[in-house]
Design an enzyme around this catalytic site. Structure first.
Site, short mmCIF file in Angstrom:
data_model
loop_
_atom_site.label_atom_id
_atom_site.label_comp_id
_atom_site.label_asym_id
_atom_site.label_seq_id
_atom_site.Cartn_x
_atom_site.Cartn_y
_atom_site.Cartn_z
N GLU A 76 7.23 75.70 17.31
CA GLU A 76 7.54 74.35 16.82
C GLU A 76 8.47 73.60 17.76
O GLU A 76 8.21 72.47 18.15
CB GLU A 76 8.18 74.45 15.43
CG GLU A 76 8.59 73.10 14.85
CD GLU A 76 7.38 72.21 14.59
OE1 GLU A 76 6.54 72.60 13.77
OE2 GLU A 76 7.29 71.14 15.20
N ASP A 91 7.74 70.05 19.87
CA ASP A 91 8.50 68.82 19.62
C ASP A 91 9.18 68.34 20.91
O ASP A 91 9.16 67.16 21.24
CB ASP A 91 9.60 69.07 18.57
CG ASP A 91 9.03 69.54 17.23
OD1 ASP A 91 7.82 69.38 17.02
OD2 ASP A 91 9.81 70.08 16.42
N SER A 123 3.01 68.10 12.99
CA SER A 123 4.17 68.50 13.78
C SER A 123 4.24 67.76 15.09
O SER A 123 5.31 67.53 15.62
CB SER A 123 4.03 69.98 14.16
OG SER A 123 4.85 70.75 13.39
N ASP A 148 -6.06 50.30 12.86
CA ASP A 148 -6.39 50.76 11.51
C ASP A 148 -7.38 51.93 11.55
O ASP A 148 -8.50 51.78 12.02
CB ASP A 148 -6.97 49.58 10.72
CG ASP A 148 -7.13 49.89 9.24
OD1 ASP A 148 -6.79 51.01 8.82
OD2 ASP A 148 -7.60 48.99 8.52
N GLY A 198 -7.06 49.03 5.98
CA GLY A 198 -5.70 48.83 5.47
C GLY A 198 -5.01 50.18 5.28
O GLY A 198 -5.45 51.21 5.79
N ASP A 200 -3.94 53.65 3.82
CA ASP A 200 -4.58 54.69 3.01
C ASP A 200 -3.73 55.95 3.07
O ASP A 200 -2.95 56.14 4.00
CB ASP A 200 -6.02 54.95 3.49
CG ASP A 200 -6.05 55.39 4.94
OD1 ASP A 200 -5.61 56.52 5.23
OD2 ASP A 200 -6.50 54.60 5.82
#
Ligand SMILES: *[C@@H]1O[C@H](CO)[C@@H](O)[C@H](O)[C@H]1NC(C)=O
Ligand SMILES: *[C@@H]1O[C@H](CO)[C@@H](O)[C@H](O)[C@H]1NC(C)=O
Ligand SMILES: *[C@@H]1O[C@H](CO)[C@@H](O)[C@H](O)[C@H]1NC(C)=O
Ligand SMILES: *[C@@H]1O[C@H](CO)[C@@H](O)[C@H](O)[C@H]1NC(C)=O
Ligand SMILES: *[C@@H]1O[C@H](CO)[C@@H](O)[C@H](O)[C@H]1NC(C)=O
Ligand SMILES: *[C@@H]1O[C@H](CO)[C@@H](O)[C@H](O)[C@H]1NC(C)=O
Ligand SMILES: *[C@@H]1O[C@H](CO)[C@@H](O)[C@H](O)[C@H]1NC(C)=O
Length: 607
Positions: A292, A296, A522, A565, A584, A586
């Protein structure tokens, strides 16, 4: 792929079940525990003394949203005028009325004034009393519990009772609580580097990063892919170094992994590492799991480039009963130290760590279920995210990798209130993503054969997390965007399946790089956080404040043109198709991915 990896990474149910039963908190009536907690040891001795602590309710918490909108609503004349930490502390300090009410009640109950101490921040009352006195006061039964390692702790799994006129002044009583460790949202297997060599059995090792880089962005996402997708060509123009990653517990990085990555993708950063902010002695050089943190850090450092330094809050977790989020929040805000809802024992970094303007969190910490053992804690933590945002911090979090289920573990909520793996229960979100004061980021990917000029689709390799909170009502700033979805696109689920009135998420989306190599939401959170750090850089150069809490702005009309979008995809789980992406907002891809130049321009247009 996914399935096998997710199942094998899944933590055993024991800590979660134990956790949920040990934490019992209810204002006016005792909770009936359905079963005895695993690990129950015996009744506590009545004569043993315990340090009983009352965490007093904060003042003005009902106005937190209003205060935030005053500095974060793009229409507000005070946009960007963030509060000082001292102002925040003073505003939310428990009132004298609260202190008096609880003190008076304790004394009426026969606790001598000498035994009641008000904490130095004025936010806790500490009692030195016996188990028998505590049981009498709280109408509770105290037990000893043993954890997997045989450590004993004390708690009351059947809950406790406070009079109504006192419960409104008290957030928590300790000891009663126990929580589990955070789960990283990274979908990579151990020892992998970001789209580098994968040691997982399900994928082919990639030994030649150059060859990998030449593949299309639909199969191998490089920094250049991300720059192209989000129109992000960044050279810092200010002196700001203000993007921070958070890593918990044994999630560490290896500098040789970073170098392998930089050699191929960003040669002038070879040898660079993030600046360490160690919380409670957190040590990235300790032994641990590098997946992880490496993901990152590579993403944020790589996207921001050598002109900006990334900092790293490495938060140690030595005590599994304490949620490490509490350690992070306490390190940023000293006034949180003594009231951390999972216990302040062992917290020594109190408000002594630097605050910054963007903090990216790729972990999920608790399921967002309406439960007397979880709700008070997640609400207190979420309020703290809000209070810190008031001082100008943007919190960005991954929305989860489990679709409408509780992230990677794919747990759904059964009618009897328990969470179970891979069932047909109702939908479960996760904190911190579902906290309205956090910007939640879902995952997208480039469609097969598509170019970076085309809008991405929601990931198909795993279901991107999204849905509706069971703890936080829907804020006004997203109501029309979400109502549009509910009116026109929501699948026909019956009312018990998800909470239509809840805070809806994710807010935005970014690439989740799940090409069988690495990734998950992540990756999406640090990518989006990097873009916000770059926006802050531009605002600083224009003598403006960092953006802080961005959600009201993102959903406002002024930002309508900022998003690409995403309309393709869904996030199946819990025996359903989940939600579907639509025009739009969701609950799969939020408002969409961003065009950085437009995002920057929209924020630069604000005061
Ligand atoms: C790696 O791939 C690149 C591009 O396809 C190629 O030029 C190079 O020779 C390869 N290196 C090795 C060690 O195979
Ligand atoms: C980043 O940190 C290094 C030390 O690790 C320092 O030499 C360099 O000046 C910093 N860069 C910026 C842009 O602050
Ligand atoms: C862990 O933290 C809890 C909550 O603060 C505390 O009650 C407990 O004593 C701690 N356990 C250890 C082993 O330090
Ligand atoms: C809840 O229901 C599930 C499925 O019916 C069952 O397996 C589980 O044991 C129940 N849990 C409790 C605590 O009743
Ligand atoms: C979940 O529901 C589907 C149909 O909606 C059914 O086919 C399946 O057997 C159910 N699974 C479980 C574990 O109940
Ligand atoms: C739905 O969310 C609201 C908060 O928005 C909460 O008060 C309510 O209890 C939730 N319902 C369920 C069934 O969790
Ligand atoms: C929702 O589904 C449950 C389980 O299938 C069913 O018992 C319940 O009657 C349904 N509720 C409504 C309002 O349709």
């Amino acid at each position: 792929m996914g399935k096998a990896a997710v199942a094998s990474n899944r933590r055993p149910m024991y800590p979660m079940a134990f956790t949920r039963l040990l934490v019992s908190l209810v204002a006016v009536a005792s909770v009936q525990a359905a079963v005895f907690p695993t690990g129950l040891y015996r009744r506590a001795d009545p004569d043993v003394r315990i340090p009983l602590t009352f965490s007093l309710a904060q003042s003005n918490l009902d106005k937190l949203e209003t205060f935030l909108l005053d500095v974060a609503d793009p229409r507000s004349p005070n946009y960007g005028q963030h509060w000082s930490p001292a102002q925040v502390k003073e505003t939310f300090r428990p009132s004298a009325e609260t202190v008096d009410a609880v003190q008076g009640w304790l004394q009426d109950a026969g606790i001598h004034a000498d035994k009641i101490k008000l904490g130095s921040n004025g936010d806790i009352l500490q009692l030195d009393i016996t188990i028998a006195e505590a049981e009498n006061l709280l109408h509770a039964e105290y037990y000893l519990y043993s954890d997997e390692d045989g450590h004993l702790s004390v708690g009351c799994h059947d809950g406790y009772t406070l009079p109504v006129h006192i419960s409104q002044h008290v957030d928590f009583v300790w000891p009663t609580m126990q929580f589990s460790e955070p789960r990283s949202l990274s979908r990579r297997s151990e020892s992998a580097t970001w789209f580098g060599r994968e040691s997982g059995a399900t994928t082919t090792p990639i030994d030649n990063l150059s060859a990998f880089a030449e593949a299309g962005c639909d199969t191998s996402v490089t920094l250049d892919c991300l720059r192209a997708l989000y129109n992000f060509d960044f050279t810092p123009v200010s002196e700001l170094n203000a993007c921070y990653a958070v890593e918990f517990g044994n999630n560490i990085y290896r500098s040789e992994d970073l170098d392998l990555f930089f050699e191929t993708y960003s040669p002038d950063q070879v040898g660079h590492i993030p600046t360490l902010i160690s919380v409670e002695g957190g040590d990235p050089d300790a032994s641990g799991t590098p997946s992880e943190a490496t993901l990152d850090i590579e993403l944020m450092m790589g996207l921001l480039g050598s002109g900006q330094n990334l900092s790293l809050y490495q938060v140690a977790q030595t005590n599994l009963s304490q949620d490490p989020t509490d350690r992070l929040l306490a390190a940023l805000d000293g006034s949180y130290c003594s009231v951390a809802p999972t216990g302040s024992e062992g917290i020594t970094d109190c408000g002594n760590k630097p605050r910054t303007s963007v903090i990216s969190i790729s972990y999920h910490l608790n399921p967002d279920i309406n439960d007397p053992t979880i709700s008070p804690m997640v609400k207190r933590q979420c309020a703290e995210f809000g209070k810190l945002s008031l001082t100008g911090i943007t919190f960005v979090a991954s929305s989860g990798d489990g679709g409408v289920a509780y992230s990677g573990s794919e747990e759904c909520l059964l009618p009897n209130g328990t969470l179970a793996f891979n069932t047909n229960g109702s939908f479960v979100g996760q904190l911190p993503a579902s906290c309205p004061f956090v910007t939640a980021v879902g995952a997208t990917s480039v469609a097969a054969g598509a170019s970076t000029d085309q809008v991405e689709e929601s990931t198909t390799d795993f279901p991107s997390g999204g849905g509706f909170s069971n703890n936080f009502p829907r804020p006004a700033w997203q109501s029309s965007a979400v109502q549009n979805y509910l009116d026109n696109f929501v699948p026909d689920y019956n009312a018990s399946v998800f909470n239509r009135s809840g805070r809806a998420y994710p807010d935005v989306a970014a690439n989740g790089i799940d090409s069988g190599h690495t990734g998950g939401t992540s990756a999406s959170a640090p990518i989006f956080a990097s873009l916000i750090a770059a926006v802050n850089d531009a605002r600083l150069a224009a003598s403006k404040s960092p953006v802080g809490f961005i959600n009201p702005a993102l959903y406002s009309d002024a930002f309508a043109g900022v998003f690409n979008d995403v309309t393709i995809g869904s996030n199946p789980a819990c025996g359903t198709e989940g939600f579907v992406a639509a025009p739009g907002w969701d609950p799969v891809s939020g408002l969409g991915t961003v065009n950085f130049e437009k995002l920057k321009a929209a924020f630069l247009a604000l005061p």
